[in-house]
Design a protein around this motif. Structure first.
Motif, PDB file in Angstrom:
ATOM      1  N   THR A 160       1.119  -0.908   0.148  1.00 40.90           N
ATOM      2  CA  THR A 160       0.079  -0.618  -0.254  1.00 40.90           C
ATOM      3  C   THR A 160       1.200   1.623  -0.126  1.00 40.90           C
ATOM      4  N   LYS A 161       2.252   1.036   0.457  1.00 36.40           N
ATOM      5  CA  LYS A 161       3.026   2.096   0.630  1.00 36.40           C
ATOM      6  C   LYS A 161       3.176   2.981  -0.609  1.00 36.40           C
ATOM      7  N   TYR A 162       3.559   1.782  -1.891  1.00 38.86           N
ATOM      8  CA  TYR A 162       4.060   1.658  -3.139  1.00 38.86           C
ATOM      9  C   TYR A 162       3.216   2.589  -3.792  1.00 38.86           C
ATOM     10  N   ILE A 163       1.888   1.676  -2.807  1.00 38.65           N
ATOM     11  CA  ILE A 163       0.439   2.147  -3.916  1.00 38.65           C
ATOM     12  C   ILE A 163      -0.051   3.582  -4.056  1.00 38.65           C
ATOM     13  N   GLU A 164      -0.160   3.799  -3.172  1.00 36.71           N
ATOM     14  CA  GLU A 164      -0.685   5.381  -2.528  1.00 36.71           C
ATOM     15  C   GLU A 164       1.128   6.545  -3.175  1.00 36.71           C
ATOM     16  N   ARG A 165       2.275   6.078  -3.175  1.00 36.19           N
ATOM     17  CA  ARG A 165       2.619   6.298  -3.467  1.00 36.19           C
ATOM     18  C   ARG A 165       3.735   7.286  -5.148  1.00 36.19           C
ATOM     19  N   CYS A 166       2.948   6.082  -5.763  1.00 31.12           N
ATOM     20  CA  CYS A 166       3.221   5.828  -7.215  1.00 31.12           C
ATOM     21  C   CYS A 166       3.438   7.322  -7.801  1.00 31.12           C
ATOM     22  N   TYR A 167       2.284   8.251  -8.024  1.00 33.97           N
ATOM     23  CA  TYR A 167       2.324   9.338  -8.759  1.00 33.97           C
ATOM     24  C   TYR A 167       3.001  10.904  -8.058  1.00 33.97           C
ATOM     25  N   LEU A 168       3.188  10.369  -6.778  1.00 36.95           N
ATOM     26  CA  LEU A 168       3.832  11.714  -6.303  1.00 36.95           C
ATOM     27  C   LEU A 168       5.079  11.957  -6.562  1.00 36.95           C
ATOM     28  N   LYS A 169       6.417  10.688  -6.575  1.00 32.56           N
ATOM     29  CA  LYS A 169       7.499  10.696  -6.853  1.00 32.56           C
ATOM     30  C   LYS A 169       8.209  10.245  -8.217  1.00 32.56           C
ATOM     31  N   GLY A 170       7.353  10.769  -9.124  1.00 34.23           N
ATOM     32  CA  GLY A 170       7.649  10.590 -10.770  1.00 34.23           C
ATOM     33  C   GLY A 170       7.894   8.960 -10.969  1.00 34.23           C
ATOM     34  N   LYS A 171       8.193   7.390 -10.229  1.00 38.05           N
ATOM     35  CA  LYS A 171       8.255   6.852 -11.403  1.00 38.05           C
ATOM     36  C   LYS A 171       7.379   5.515 -11.129  1.00 38.05           C
ATOM     37  N   PRO A 172       6.155   5.819 -11.816  1.00 36.28           N
ATOM     38  CA  PRO A 172       4.587   5.195 -11.345  1.00 36.28           C
ATOM     39  C   PRO A 172       5.077   3.491 -11.483  1.00 36.28           C
ATOM     40  N   ILE A 173       5.441   3.174 -12.140  1.00 33.52           N
ATOM     41  CA  ILE A 173       5.952   1.410 -12.965  1.00 33.52           C
ATOM     42  C   ILE A 173       6.446   0.999 -11.792  1.00 33.52           C
ATOM     43  N   GLU A 174       7.936   1.968 -11.588  1.00 29.55           N
ATOM     44  CA  GLU A 174       8.519   0.903 -10.925  1.00 29.55           C
ATOM     45  C   GLU A 174       8.139   0.877  -9.335  1.00 29.55           C
ATOM     46  N   ASP A 175       6.936   2.186  -8.909  1.00 34.35           N
ATOM     47  CA  ASP A 175       6.364   2.041  -7.733  1.00 34.35           C
ATOM     48  C   ASP A 175       5.422   0.832  -7.343  1.00 34.35           C
ATOM     49  N   LEU A 176       4.874   1.090  -8.378  1.00 35.13           N
ATOM     50  CA  LEU A 176       3.867  -0.476  -8.808  1.00 35.13           C
ATOM     51  C   LEU A 176       4.065  -1.669  -9.014  1.00 35.13           C
ATOM     52  N   GLN A 177       5.307  -1.803  -9.453  1.00 36.30           N
ATOM     53  CA  GLN A 177       6.167  -3.558  -9.745  1.00 36.30           C
ATOM     54  C   GLN A 177       6.403  -3.858  -8.205  1.00 36.30           C
ATOM     55  N   LYS A 178       7.308  -2.644  -7.335  1.00 35.88           N
ATOM     56  CA  LYS A 178       6.902  -3.088  -5.785  1.00 35.88           C
ATOM     57  C   LYS A 178       5.936  -3.512  -5.028  1.00 35.88           C
ATOM     58  N   ALA A 179       5.320  -2.631  -5.418  1.00 38.29           N
ATOM     59  CA  ALA A 179       3.676  -3.250  -4.746  1.00 38.29           C
ATOM     60  C   ALA A 179       3.067  -4.137  -5.056  1.00 38.29           C
ATOM     61  N   VAL A 180       3.815  -5.138  -6.926  1.00 42.55           N
ATOM     62  CA  VAL A 180       3.109  -6.634  -7.456  1.00 42.55           C
ATOM     63  C   VAL A 180       3.784  -7.014  -6.537  1.00 42.55           C
ATOM     64  N   HIS A 181       5.518  -6.948  -6.328  1.00 43.31           N
ATOM     65  CA  HIS A 181       6.510  -7.619  -6.032  1.00 43.31           C
ATOM     66  C   HIS A 181       6.026  -7.906  -4.090  1.00 43.31           C
ATOM     67  N   TYR A 182       5.528  -7.079  -3.992  1.00 47.40           N
ATOM     68  CA  TYR A 182       5.277  -7.546  -2.114  1.00 47.40           C
ATOM     69  C   TYR A 182       4.365  -8.373  -2.721  1.00 47.40           C
ATOM     70  N   LEU A 183       3.234  -7.940  -3.075  1.00 44.95           N
ATOM     71  CA  LEU A 183       1.686  -8.828  -3.074  1.00 44.95           C
ATOM     72  C   LEU A 183       2.501 -10.211  -3.774  1.00 44.95           C
ATOM     73  N   GLU A 184       2.500  -9.894  -4.532  1.00 39.90           N
ATOM     74  CA  GLU A 184       3.434 -12.100  -4.490  1.00 39.90           C
ATOM     75  C   GLU A 184       4.028 -12.809  -3.659  1.00 39.90           C
ATOM     76  N   LYS A 185       5.016 -12.021  -2.687  1.00 37.31           N
ATOM     77  CA  LYS A 185       5.342 -12.753  -1.980  1.00 37.31           C
ATOM     78  C   LYS A 185       4.585 -13.186  -1.102  1.00 37.31           C
ATOM     79  N   LEU A 186       3.157 -12.008  -0.190  1.00 36.17           N
ATOM     80  CA  LEU A 186       2.040 -12.329   0.706  1.00 36.17           C
ATOM     81  C   LEU A 186       1.263 -13.293   0.069  1.00 36.17           C
ATOM     82  N   ILE A 187       1.192 -13.163  -1.672  1.00 36.12           N
ATOM     83  CA  ILE A 187      -0.043 -14.671  -2.165  1.00 36.12           C
ATOM     84  C   ILE A 187       0.657 -15.961  -1.482  1.00 36.12           C
ATOM     85  N   GLU A 188       2.381 -15.768  -1.841  1.00 34.21           N
ATOM     86  CA  GLU A 188       3.651 -16.874  -1.901  1.00 34.21           C
ATOM     87  C   GLU A 188       2.947 -17.676  -0.637  1.00 34.21           C
ATOM     88  N   ILE A 189       3.089 -16.494   0.651  1.00 36.60           N
ATOM     89  CA  ILE A 189       2.875 -17.078   2.031  1.00 36.60           C
ATOM     90  C   ILE A 189       1.383 -17.863   2.633  1.00 36.60           C
TER      91      ILE A 189
END
Length: 87
Positions: A37-66
Motif C-alpha cells: 500500500t505504501k508503494y501504491i499510495e505514492r506511485c504518482y508522487l515521486k515520478g516513478k509510477p511504474i517502478e513503484d507499482l512493480q514494487k507493490a506487485v512484488h510485495y503482493l506476490e510474496k504475500l500470495i506465496e505465504i
C-alpha cells in the motif's frame, strides 16, 4: 514531540492528512500489506509510477506465496470428509 511531527525526506507518505504508518496500525496490516500500500499510495508522487507499482506487485506476490503455503499446510491437517462422516 511525536514521531509524526518529524518528517524525514518528502511528505509523500502523508495522504489524506494521515501518515501511512498510522493507517497501517489502524487497519492492523501485516508487513507485506503495508509495503504494497505504501508503494501504491505514492506511485504518482515521486515520478516513478511504474517502478513503484512493480514494487507493490512484488510485495503482493510474496504475500500470495505465504498465504498459499499456509492454506496448503492447513488443508494438509484437515480431516477428510469420509473421516468426519464416520459414525
Amino acid at each position: 514531540m511525536s514521531a509524526n511531527d518529524k518528517q524525514i525526506g518528502g511528505d509523500h507518505y502523508k495522504l489524506g492528512g494521515e501518515e501511512h504508518w498510522d493507517r497501517v496500525a489502524r487497519l492492523n496490516m501485516n508487513y507485506f500489506q503495508a509495503a504494497a500500500t505504501k508503494y501504491i499510495e505514492r506511485c504518482y508522487l515521486k515520478g516513478k509510477p511504474i517502478e513503484d507499482l512493480q514494487k507493490a506487485v512484488h510485495y503482493l506476490e510474496k504475500l500470495i506465496e505465504i498465504e498459499q503455503r499456509e492454506a496448503e499446510a492447513y488443508d494438509a491437517c484437515e480431516p477428510t470428509r469420509s473421516y468426519v462422516n464416520q459414525g
